[in-house]
Scaffold this motif. Structure first.
Motif, PDB file in Angstrom:
ATOM      1  N   LYS A   1       0.010  12.698  19.751  1.00 59.31           N
ATOM      2  CA  LYS A   1      -1.279  11.998  19.798  1.00 59.31           C
ATOM      3  C   LYS A   1      -1.892  11.885  18.401  1.00 59.31           C
ATOM      4  O   LYS A   1      -2.351  10.823  17.989  1.00 59.31           O
ATOM      5  CB  LYS A   1      -2.219  12.748  20.735  1.00 59.31           C
ATOM      6  CG  LYS A   1      -3.528  12.086  20.990  1.00 59.31           C
ATOM      7  CD  LYS A   1      -4.309  12.880  22.030  1.00 59.31           C
ATOM      8  CE  LYS A   1      -5.623  12.217  22.371  1.00 59.31           C
ATOM      9  NZ  LYS A   1      -6.366  12.988  23.369  1.00 59.31           N
TER      10      LYS A   1
ATOM     11  N   THR B   1      -0.329  12.084  15.514  1.00 60.57           N
ATOM     12  CA  THR B   1       0.508  11.252  14.647  1.00 60.57           C
ATOM     13  C   THR B   1       0.237   9.775  14.881  1.00 60.57           C
ATOM     14  O   THR B   1       0.133   8.997  13.930  1.00 60.57           O
ATOM     15  CB  THR B   1       2.001  11.563  14.872  1.00 60.57           C
ATOM     16  OG1 THR B   1       2.219  12.954  14.639  1.00 60.57           O
ATOM     17  CG2 THR B   1       2.872  10.761  13.937  1.00 60.57           C
ATOM     18  N   ARG B   2       0.100   9.374  16.135  1.00 60.02           N
ATOM     19  CA  ARG B   2      -0.228   7.970  16.431  1.00 60.02           C
ATOM     20  C   ARG B   2      -1.545   7.575  15.790  1.00 60.02           C
ATOM     21  O   ARG B   2      -1.662   6.518  15.165  1.00 60.02           O
ATOM     22  CB  ARG B   2      -0.284   7.754  17.942  1.00 60.02           C
ATOM     23  CG  ARG B   2       1.067   7.641  18.596  1.00 60.02           C
ATOM     24  CD  ARG B   2       0.966   7.162  20.036  1.00 60.02           C
ATOM     25  NE  ARG B   2       0.203   8.075  20.883  1.00 60.02           N
ATOM     26  CZ  ARG B   2       0.718   9.072  21.570  1.00 60.02           C
ATOM     27  NH1 ARG B   2       2.017   9.300  21.515  1.00 60.02           N
ATOM     28  NH2 ARG B   2      -0.040   9.846  22.316  1.00 60.02           N
ATOM     29  N   GLU B   3      -2.562   8.415  15.902  1.00 63.39           N
ATOM     30  CA  GLU B   3      -3.867   8.131  15.312  1.00 63.39           C
ATOM     31  C   GLU B   3      -3.779   8.069  13.793  1.00 63.39           C
ATOM     32  O   GLU B   3      -4.391   7.211  13.162  1.00 63.39           O
ATOM     33  CB  GLU B   3      -4.880   9.193  15.718  1.00 63.39           C
ATOM     34  CG  GLU B   3      -5.240   9.173  17.186  1.00 63.39           C
ATOM     35  CD  GLU B   3      -6.160  10.319  17.566  1.00 63.39           C
ATOM     36  OE1 GLU B   3      -6.714  10.988  16.673  1.00 63.39           O
ATOM     37  OE2 GLU B   3      -6.313  10.542  18.775  1.00 63.39           O
TER      38      GLU B   3
ATOM     39  N   VAL C   1      -1.087   7.376  11.825  1.00 58.16           N
ATOM     40  CA  VAL C   1      -0.315   6.225  11.338  1.00 58.16           C
ATOM     41  C   VAL C   1      -1.105   4.928  11.515  1.00 58.16           C
ATOM     42  O   VAL C   1      -1.015   4.028  10.680  1.00 58.16           O
ATOM     43  CB  VAL C   1       1.064   6.158  12.021  1.00 58.16           C
ATOM     44  CG1 VAL C   1       1.800   4.882  11.680  1.00 58.16           C
ATOM     45  CG2 VAL C   1       1.903   7.366  11.605  1.00 58.16           C
ATOM     46  N   LYS C   2      -1.896   4.820  12.570  1.00 63.00           N
ATOM     47  CA  LYS C   2      -2.721   3.623  12.769  1.00 63.00           C
ATOM     48  C   LYS C   2      -3.718   3.429  11.634  1.00 63.00           C
ATOM     49  O   LYS C   2      -4.089   2.308  11.313  1.00 63.00           O
ATOM     50  CB  LYS C   2      -3.495   3.707  14.084  1.00 63.00           C
ATOM     51  CG  LYS C   2      -2.680   3.389  15.295  1.00 63.00           C
ATOM     52  CD  LYS C   2      -3.548   3.437  16.543  1.00 63.00           C
ATOM     53  CE  LYS C   2      -2.735   3.224  17.790  1.00 63.00           C
ATOM     54  NZ  LYS C   2      -3.572   3.303  18.999  1.00 63.00           N
ATOM     55  N   GLY C   3      -4.148   4.503  11.003  1.00 66.33           N
ATOM     56  CA  GLY C   3      -5.125   4.446   9.919  1.00 66.33           C
ATOM     57  C   GLY C   3      -4.539   4.121   8.560  1.00 66.33           C
ATOM     58  O   GLY C   3      -5.284   3.945   7.597  1.00 66.33           O
TER      59      GLY C   3
ATOM     60  N   ASP D   1      -2.394   1.806   5.743  1.00 74.07           N
ATOM     61  CA  ASP D   1      -2.050   0.402   5.498  1.00 74.07           C
ATOM     62  C   ASP D   1      -0.541   0.283   5.276  1.00 74.07           C
ATOM     63  O   ASP D   1       0.200   1.266   5.334  1.00 74.07           O
ATOM     64  CB  ASP D   1      -2.844  -0.177   4.328  1.00 74.07           C
ATOM     65  CG  ASP D   1      -2.521   0.456   2.977  1.00 74.07           C
ATOM     66  OD1 ASP D   1      -1.517   1.183   2.861  1.00 74.07           O
ATOM     67  OD2 ASP D   1      -3.281   0.206   2.022  1.00 74.07           O
ATOM     68  N   ARG D   2      -0.078  -0.937   5.036  1.00 75.15           N
ATOM     69  CA  ARG D   2       1.353  -1.216   4.939  1.00 75.15           C
ATOM     70  C   ARG D   2       2.032  -0.408   3.831  1.00 75.15           C
ATOM     71  O   ARG D   2       3.099   0.176   4.031  1.00 75.15           O
ATOM     72  CB  ARG D   2       1.551  -2.713   4.692  1.00 75.15           C
ATOM     73  CG  ARG D   2       2.995  -3.142   4.583  1.00 75.15           C
ATOM     74  CD  ARG D   2       3.105  -4.620   4.266  1.00 75.15           C
ATOM     75  NE  ARG D   2       2.425  -5.010   3.051  1.00 75.15           N
ATOM     76  CZ  ARG D   2       2.948  -4.932   1.812  1.00 75.15           C
ATOM     77  NH1 ARG D   2       4.157  -4.460   1.642  1.00 75.15           N
ATOM     78  NH2 ARG D   2       2.262  -5.315   0.766  1.00 75.15           N
TER      79      ARG D   2
ATOM     80  N   ARG E   1       2.210   3.355   4.720  1.00 76.93           N
ATOM     81  CA  ARG E   1       3.264   3.618   5.712  1.00 76.93           C
ATOM     82  C   ARG E   1       4.637   3.579   5.053  1.00 76.93           C
ATOM     83  O   ARG E   1       5.513   4.390   5.370  1.00 76.93           O
ATOM     84  CB  ARG E   1       3.193   2.601   6.847  1.00 76.93           C
ATOM     85  CG  ARG E   1       2.163   2.917   7.876  1.00 76.93           C
ATOM     86  CD  ARG E   1       2.338   2.117   9.141  1.00 76.93           C
ATOM     87  NE  ARG E   1       2.293   0.682   8.923  1.00 76.93           N
ATOM     88  CZ  ARG E   1       1.199  -0.068   8.996  1.00 76.93           C
ATOM     89  NH1 ARG E   1       0.049   0.494   9.273  1.00 76.93           N
ATOM     90  NH2 ARG E   1       1.258  -1.364   8.785  1.00 76.93           N
TER      91      ARG E   1
END
Length: 79
Positions: A34, A36-38, A40-42, A44-45, A48
């Motif tokens: 949970k 990690t998903r939050e 990575v969503k934050g 930028d390209r 990442r």
């Protein structure tokens, strides 16, 4: 539900970057997923890309003071 503290670290172009998140989940693997998903969503390209290239370090501990902890170093994979 239990509370967990999850800490992320990775090497960015400018230097080491990281974040600390507190999440509620029923178990440690669920809390790591949970958070990690939050996290990575934050990003930028470019962030990442740097995270995937250099790896992501994850540390998770129980907020109740328990001894549960997990560390994972993930390396990038080429597809």
């Amino acid at each position: 539900m239990k509370s967990f503290h999850v800490e992320f670290k990775y090497q960015d172009r400018k230097g080491p970057e990281g974040s600390k998140v507190k999440v509620d989940a029923s178990n440690l693997p669920g809390a790591v997923a949970k958070a990690t998903r939050e996290f990575v969503k934050g990003l930028d390209r470019k962030q990442r890309f740097d995270m995937n290239k250099n790896g992501l370090e994850i540390k998770a501990t129980s907020a109740e003071g328990g001894s549960e902890s997990a560390t994972e170093n993930s390396a990038s994979t080429s597809a």
